[in-house]
Write an enzyme that holds these catalytic residues in place. Structure first.
Site, PDB file in Angstrom:
ATOM      1  N   CYS A 285       5.091  -5.064  -2.784  1.00 32.18           N
ATOM      2  CA  CYS A 285       4.888  -5.031  -1.398  1.00 32.18           C
ATOM      3  C   CYS A 285       4.549  -6.436  -0.290  1.00 32.18           C
ATOM      4  O   CYS A 285       6.085  -6.951   0.317  1.00 32.18           O
ATOM      5  CB  CYS A 285       3.641  -4.101  -0.664  1.00 32.18           C
TER       6      CYS A 285
ATOM      7  N   HIS B  99       4.397   0.689  -4.201  1.00 33.21           N
ATOM      8  CA  HIS B  99       3.238   0.264  -4.703  1.00 33.21           C
ATOM      9  C   HIS B  99       3.490   0.463  -6.094  1.00 33.21           C
ATOM     10  O   HIS B  99       3.576   2.327  -6.672  1.00 33.21           O
ATOM     11  CB  HIS B  99       1.569   0.431  -4.509  1.00 33.21           C
TER      12      HIS B  99
ATOM     13  N   GLU C  58       1.818   0.010  -8.991  1.00 33.53           N
ATOM     14  CA  GLU C  58       0.395   0.477 -10.131  1.00 33.53           C
ATOM     15  C   GLU C  58       0.078   1.959  -8.615  1.00 33.53           C
ATOM     16  O   GLU C  58      -1.103   2.481  -9.555  1.00 33.53           O
ATOM     17  CB  GLU C  58      -0.345  -0.726  -9.034  1.00 33.53           C
TER      18      GLU C  58
END
Length: 209
Positions: free
Chosen positions: A82, A189, A191
């Protein structure tokens, strides 16, 4: 042998989710800003949440620009996420023109959309020969951002190949991931991107020397 990874602990908001994601794909991951741990790990993850200038200030407070530069000079893997991707470029015009780390040439600009931020899942088209997105062309990943690299800068011939750009669209195309040499980065992202994000992190794990 299990690869060691440091998730850079410098005050960014999503470090723990990035840490857990790295651990889920079998990396020996820890949070740290200790210079020796940052330099010695097989991989370094640089997450980023918030405004570009604030992230740069937080990175500078822990000496991260020099550590990232040392790692990359030695061919040691770094993954930006990001705003952690955006700060790898020359600068950003978010709020006011702010210099980045300049690891890649390029200017981060506001998305060409009527409504920002771009929040949600978008399809990513993998660049040709992308290692980071190998087997993931057309998969959807989770984005939260108002700024991005809209157009790759001209790459001067040198020891490293030109970066490979992967693309997404939010009322206009933007670069969703970028990679060359030891440096890789995603605007989205991983994750927070479910199975596709875990597969991307597994790809990065296999890129670690």
């Amino acid at each position: 042998m299990t690869k060691s990874v440091v998730v850079l602990d410098y005050g960014s908001g999503n470090v723990r989710s990035a840490l857990r994601a790295c651990q889920r794909v079998g990396l020996d991951a820890q949070l740290s800003a200790d210079p020796q741990q940052v330099l010695n790990a097989d991989g370094l993850v640089v997450p980023g949440v918030g405004a570009f200038a604030a992230v740069m200030s937080q990175l500078e407070a822990v000496g991260a620009p020099q550590l990232i530069d040392q790692r990359l000079a030695g061919g040691r893997a770094v993954l930006g996420i990001c705003v952690g991707m955006q700060i790898m470029f020359t600068d950003s015009d978010e709020h006011e023109l702010t210099p980045g780390l300049g690891q890649w040439p390029g200017h981060v600009r506001r998305l060409p959309a009527k409504v920002v931020p771009h929040i949600g899942w978008s399809q990513v088209h993998a660049g040709e020969n992308s290692q980071l997105l190998q087997g993931l062309d057309g998969q959807r990943f989770y984005f939260v951002h108002s700024y991005a690299l809209l157009e790759p800068a001209e790459w001067e011939a040198g020891p490293l190949p030109a970066p490979i750009a992967s693309w997404a669209n939010y009322q206009g195309d933007f670069v969703a991931a970028y990679e060359n040499g030891a440096l890789s980065a995603t605007q989205f992202h991983p994750e927070k991107s479910g199975d596709a994000g875990m597969e991307l992190l597994s790809n990065w794990k296999h890129m670690l020397s």
